[in-house]
Design a protein around this motif. Structure first.
Motif, PDB file in Angstrom:
ATOM      1  N   ASP A  61       2.095   0.080  -6.889  1.00  0.00           N
ATOM      2  CA  ASP A  61       1.373  -0.823  -7.795  1.00  0.00           C
ATOM      3  C   ASP A  61       0.305  -1.616  -7.044  1.00  0.00           C
ATOM      4  N   LEU A  62       0.660  -2.131  -5.867  1.00  0.00           N
ATOM      5  CA  LEU A  62      -0.300  -2.893  -5.071  1.00  0.00           C
ATOM      6  C   LEU A  62      -1.459  -2.013  -4.619  1.00  0.00           C
ATOM      7  N   GLU A  63      -1.158  -0.759  -4.315  1.00  0.00           N
ATOM      8  CA  GLU A  63      -2.214   0.179  -3.930  1.00  0.00           C
ATOM      9  C   GLU A  63      -3.134   0.457  -5.116  1.00  0.00           C
ATOM     10  N   ARG A  64      -2.561   0.718  -6.280  1.00  0.00           N
ATOM     11  CA  ARG A  64      -3.369   0.955  -7.493  1.00  0.00           C
ATOM     12  C   ARG A  64      -4.233  -0.250  -7.840  1.00  0.00           C
ATOM     13  N   SER A  65      -3.716  -1.438  -7.560  1.00  0.00           N
ATOM     14  CA  SER A  65      -4.449  -2.669  -7.871  1.00  0.00           C
ATOM     15  C   SER A  65      -5.530  -2.987  -6.845  1.00  0.00           C
ATOM     16  N   GLY A  66      -5.576  -2.231  -5.754  1.00  0.00           N
ATOM     17  CA  GLY A  66      -6.600  -2.450  -4.736  1.00  0.00           C
ATOM     18  C   GLY A  66      -6.273  -3.570  -3.765  1.00  0.00           C
ATOM     19  N   LEU A  67      -5.007  -3.971  -3.701  1.00  0.00           N
ATOM     20  CA  LEU A  67      -4.616  -5.038  -2.780  1.00  0.00           C
ATOM     21  C   LEU A  67      -4.187  -4.503  -1.425  1.00  0.00           C
ATOM     22  N   ILE A  68      -3.741  -3.251  -1.390  1.00  0.00           N
ATOM     23  CA  ILE A  68      -3.368  -2.602  -0.136  1.00  0.00           C
ATOM     24  C   ILE A  68      -3.908  -1.180  -0.134  1.00  0.00           C
ATOM     25  N   GLU A  69      -3.984  -0.608   1.059  1.00  0.00           N
ATOM     26  CA  GLU A  69      -4.337   0.808   1.230  1.00  0.00           C
ATOM     27  C   GLU A  69      -3.226   1.477   2.018  1.00  0.00           C
ATOM     28  N   ARG A  70      -3.013   2.742   1.706  1.00  0.00           N
ATOM     29  CA  ARG A  70      -2.040   3.539   2.452  1.00  0.00           C
ATOM     30  C   ARG A  70      -2.815   4.445   3.396  1.00  0.00           C
ATOM     31  N   ARG A  71      -2.399   4.455   4.654  1.00  0.00           N
ATOM     32  CA  ARG A  71      -3.076   5.284   5.658  1.00  0.00           C
ATOM     33  C   ARG A  71      -2.057   6.157   6.373  1.00  0.00           C
ATOM     34  N   ARG A  72      -2.426   7.403   6.573  1.00  0.00           N
ATOM     35  CA  ARG A  72      -1.557   8.355   7.272  1.00  0.00           C
ATOM     36  C   ARG A  72      -1.661   8.108   8.767  1.00  0.00           C
ATOM     37  N   TYR A  73      -0.536   7.916   9.421  1.00  0.00           N
ATOM     38  CA  TYR A  73      -0.547   7.752  10.874  1.00  0.00           C
ATOM     39  C   TYR A  73       0.105   8.924  11.587  1.00  0.00           C
ATOM     40  N   ARG A  74       0.766   9.824  10.834  1.00  0.00           N
ATOM     41  CA  ARG A  74       1.337  11.025  11.442  1.00  0.00           C
ATOM     42  C   ARG A  74       1.327  12.129  10.388  1.00  0.00           C
ATOM     43  N   GLU A  75       0.974  13.334  10.808  1.00  0.00           N
ATOM     44  CA  GLU A  75       0.910  14.469   9.886  1.00  0.00           C
ATOM     45  C   GLU A  75       2.248  15.194   9.738  1.00  0.00           C
ATOM     46  N   HIS A  76       2.959  15.401  10.840  1.00  0.00           N
ATOM     47  CA  HIS A  76       4.207  16.174  10.790  1.00  0.00           C
ATOM     48  C   HIS A  76       5.335  15.414  11.456  1.00  0.00           C
ATOM     49  N   PRO A  78       4.906  13.947   7.576  1.00  0.00           N
ATOM     50  CA  PRO A  78       3.912  12.987   7.089  1.00  0.00           C
ATOM     51  C   PRO A  78       4.489  11.567   7.052  1.00  0.00           C
ATOM     52  N   ARG A  79       3.744  10.634   7.643  1.00  0.00           N
ATOM     53  CA  ARG A  79       4.150   9.233   7.669  1.00  0.00           C
ATOM     54  C   ARG A  79       2.925   8.374   7.373  1.00  0.00           C
ATOM     55  N   ASP A  80       3.136   7.391   6.519  1.00  0.00           N
ATOM     56  CA  ASP A  80       2.053   6.494   6.132  1.00  0.00           C
ATOM     57  C   ASP A  80       2.387   5.066   6.525  1.00  0.00           C
ATOM     58  N   GLU A  81       1.343   4.272   6.633  1.00  0.00           N
ATOM     59  CA  GLU A  81       1.503   2.835   6.802  1.00  0.00           C
ATOM     60  C   GLU A  81       0.585   2.151   5.794  1.00  0.00           C
ATOM     61  N   TYR A  82       0.802   0.879   5.606  1.00  0.00           N
ATOM     62  CA  TYR A  82       0.068   0.121   4.596  1.00  0.00           C
ATOM     63  C   TYR A  82      -0.709  -0.987   5.276  1.00  0.00           C
ATOM     64  N   VAL A  83      -1.913  -1.235   4.769  1.00  0.00           N
ATOM     65  CA  VAL A  83      -2.753  -2.316   5.282  1.00  0.00           C
ATOM     66  C   VAL A  83      -3.336  -3.077   4.102  1.00  0.00           C
ATOM     67  N   LEU A  84      -3.578  -4.351   4.326  1.00  0.00           N
ATOM     68  CA  LEU A  84      -4.190  -5.180   3.296  1.00  0.00           C
ATOM     69  C   LEU A  84      -5.668  -4.844   3.156  1.00  0.00           C
ATOM     70  N   THR A  85      -6.155  -4.846   1.937  1.00  0.00           N
ATOM     71  CA  THR A  85      -7.589  -4.749   1.688  1.00  0.00           C
ATOM     72  C   THR A  85      -8.166  -6.168   1.736  1.00  0.00           C
ATOM     73  N   GLU A  86      -9.446  -6.294   1.523  1.00  0.00           N
ATOM     74  CA  GLU A  86     -10.070  -7.617   1.475  1.00  0.00           C
ATOM     75  C   GLU A  86      -9.410  -8.469   0.388  1.00  0.00           C
ATOM     76  N   ALA A  87      -9.152  -7.866  -0.769  1.00  0.00           N
ATOM     77  CA  ALA A  87      -8.495  -8.604  -1.859  1.00  0.00           C
ATOM     78  C   ALA A  87      -7.084  -9.022  -1.461  1.00  0.00           C
ATOM     79  N   GLY A  88      -6.377  -8.157  -0.778  1.00  0.00           N
ATOM     80  CA  GLY A  88      -5.032  -8.497  -0.314  1.00  0.00           C
ATOM     81  C   GLY A  88      -5.054  -9.610   0.712  1.00  0.00           C
ATOM     82  N   GLU A  89      -6.008  -9.549   1.636  1.00  0.00           N
ATOM     83  CA  GLU A  89      -6.135 -10.607   2.644  1.00  0.00           C
ATOM     84  C   GLU A  89      -6.467 -11.944   1.996  1.00  0.00           C
TER      85      GLU A  89
END
Length: 117
Positions: A61-76, A78-89
């Protein structure tokens, strides 16, 4: 504060709009952890105590709302991490004020010290 009232009698208000996006315990606690630099699902879950399914839903929900982004940090695998967007910050100072208020008014009610008994 807005004084505009909809025809239904409901007040138009940015607070209500913001609560549509972040007005959930797990959403706010996830944002808190991201603000502390905790970016991985398992760590966010451990630090918030959120049930896995609830946290998954809130992060999406937070990702859809543009408050966070999900970023892939490993392919195999697959692992993701989350970071705040400007709106989240932009929420971090508000969370800081909420924490200060909570420490002053809520914590004594929720977790009274043993010396108060």
């Amino acid at each position: 504060m807005s004084s505009e009232i909809e025809p239904t009698g409901v007040r138009v208000c940015g607070i209500a709009d913001a609560l549509e996006l972040v007005g959930d315990r797990w959403a706010l606690l996830a944002l808190r952890e991201l603000g502390f630099g905790v970016n991985r699902f398992g760590e966010i879950r451990a630090r918030t105590g959120a049930p896995k399914a609830s946290l998954t839903t809130r992060l999406r929900d937070l990702e859809r709302s543009g408050l966070i982004e999900r970023r892939r940090y490993r392919e195999h695998p697959p692992r993701d991490e989350y970071v705040l967007t400007e709106a989240g910050e932009g929420l971090l100072p508000i969370l800081g004020h909420l924490r200060t208020w909570g420490e002053k008014y809520a914590t004594p009610l929720v977790r009274p010290s043993h010396s108060d008994n």
